[in-house]
Design an enzyme around this catalytic site. Structure first.
Site, PDB file in Angstrom:
ATOM      1  N   ASP A 115     -51.559 -47.009 -13.476  1.00 31.83           N
ATOM      2  CA  ASP A 115     -50.586 -47.976 -13.975  1.00 31.83           C
ATOM      3  C   ASP A 115     -51.304 -48.946 -14.928  1.00 31.83           C
ATOM      4  OD1 ASP A 115     -47.725 -49.114 -13.607  1.00 31.83           O
ATOM      5  OD2 ASP A 115     -48.955 -50.833 -13.059  1.00 31.83           O
ATOM      6  N   HIS A 313     -44.117 -42.226  -9.844  1.00 39.63           N
ATOM      7  CA  HIS A 313     -45.154 -43.106 -10.382  1.00 39.63           C
ATOM      8  C   HIS A 313     -46.319 -43.282  -9.401  1.00 39.63           C
ATOM      9  CE1 HIS A 313     -46.877 -46.382 -12.663  1.00 39.63           C
ATOM     10  NE2 HIS A 313     -46.840 -47.168 -11.610  1.00 39.63           N
TER      11      HIS A 313
END
Length: 342
Positions: A115, A313
């Site tokens: 991320d 994610h």
């Protein structure tokens, strides 16, 4: 599915380290290599996360002979927070990484990110070519240096409409911070971010609208447990996030201009891309960092190895076996095997 070794919050393998860099005390988890040490890996988490993000990856890297340093980024955990936005930039984190490497006596390091941490490790590799030998990024594609500044608003109106949630997180009104306060709401917020389902079927975060703050505040709408966390892990995360609140983590979304200005000062040899060998692991079901965003990365990264996992994610925990296999193969073939890519 075979069980996989992972660190627990109170794991005896974890030593806690602190290093002061430019007046700020940075905290990290420090885990020794399980075999004669072959190198040092520094791991950088994303939003909203902490150093324990890497709980499934550290035992693997340690078993391959690497000392693992997992940083609490600015705004998180024991590192604490800051009222100065420049403390949240990629460049500041590159300086922190360099300071920690020096303090622990590591002349060369491998960087791993997820991320926001993915963006940090690409830029840190560009800032620190003498220190960083290899880079891997989970979910985060490389984004090049732009000559012209592009605001969050312009990005959302243009190529990346799925970044609209960033307008809420970076809002000057501090919309998220005003709601996500206290233990109950922090727990609801984190559980929702990590895939806990609300009884009403409302979704805690959508790329288009950001965090459903009404859901976070509505305690009558029960949010079931995250499928990615056990109770001990969630308790630990809540405790860590309550140390600093959510303002520091949201500040990461307020640094676009500062990061752009820093990018202009990168060494000329680094501006065009990352020179070191890179492993990029695409999370195929990430609805923000979508697969099409990584098109053309080869132009900026000559020694690029690509992998993909059928994950959301949260690929570090959603598909730990597959994610770890890609990391292991790349470490053995490229880092230790001397290839430039697989």
């Amino acid at each position: 599915m075979a069980t996989i070794d992972k660190l627990t919050p109170s794991d005896s393998r974890i030593q806690h380290g602190f290093t002061e860099v430019k007046g700020h005390n940075w905290h990290y988890l420090d885990i020794a290599a399980q075999t004669p040490q072959k190198g040092t890996v520094v791991l950088i988490h994303g939003w909203p996360d902490i150093s324990l993000a890497w709980r499934y990856q550290i035992p693997l890297l340690s078993s391959l002979g690497f000392r693992c340093i997992a940083l609490d980024c600015m705004g998180y955990g024991e590192t604490g927070t800051s009222s100065n936005l420049s403390d949240f930039t990629y460049r500041t984190h590159a300086e922190a990484i360099a300071g920690i490497a020096k303090a622990i006596g590591a002349p060369r390091i491998i960087l791993g990110g997820h991320d926001w941490g993915g963006m940090v490790v690409y830029r840190a590799a560009q800032w620190l070519p003498e220190l960083v030998s290899h880079v891997f990024s989970v979910a985060t594609p490389y984004m090049g240096v732009q000559e012209r500044y592009v605001s969050n608003e312009e990005l959302v109106k243009g190529p990346l409409p799925q970044f609209a949630y960033q307008l809420q997180l970076s809002s000057v009104e501090e919309k998220v911070e005003k709601v996500v306060q206290g233990e109950v709401r922090m727990r609801r917020f984190l559980t929702g971010m990590y895939g806990g389902k609300a009884k009403s079927r409302r979704v805690a975060l959508t790329p288009e609208n950001g965090v459903d703050l009404e859901l976070v505040a509505d305690e009558s709408d029960e949010i079931g447990p995250s499928p990615l966390f056990n109770e001990e892990e969630m308790d630990y995360y809540v405790k860590q996030f309550l140390k600093n609140g959510i303002h520091g983590p949201c500040n990461w979304y307020r640094t676009r201009k500062l990061n752009h200005e820093d990018d202009q000062e990168l060494p000329a040899a680094s501006k065009s891309g990352v020179q070191q060998p890179v492993l990029f692991i695409q999370a195929l079901h990430d609805n923000v960092l979508k697969p099409e965003m990584s098109k053309g990365m080869e132009r900026s990264i000559k020694h690029l190895t690509r992998g993909e996992v059928p994950a959301s994610h949260w690929a570090l925990w959603h598909t730990p076996q597959q994610t770890n296999k890609l990391i292991k193969d790349w470490v053995e073939g490229v880092v230790l095997g001397g290839k430039s890519k697989l």
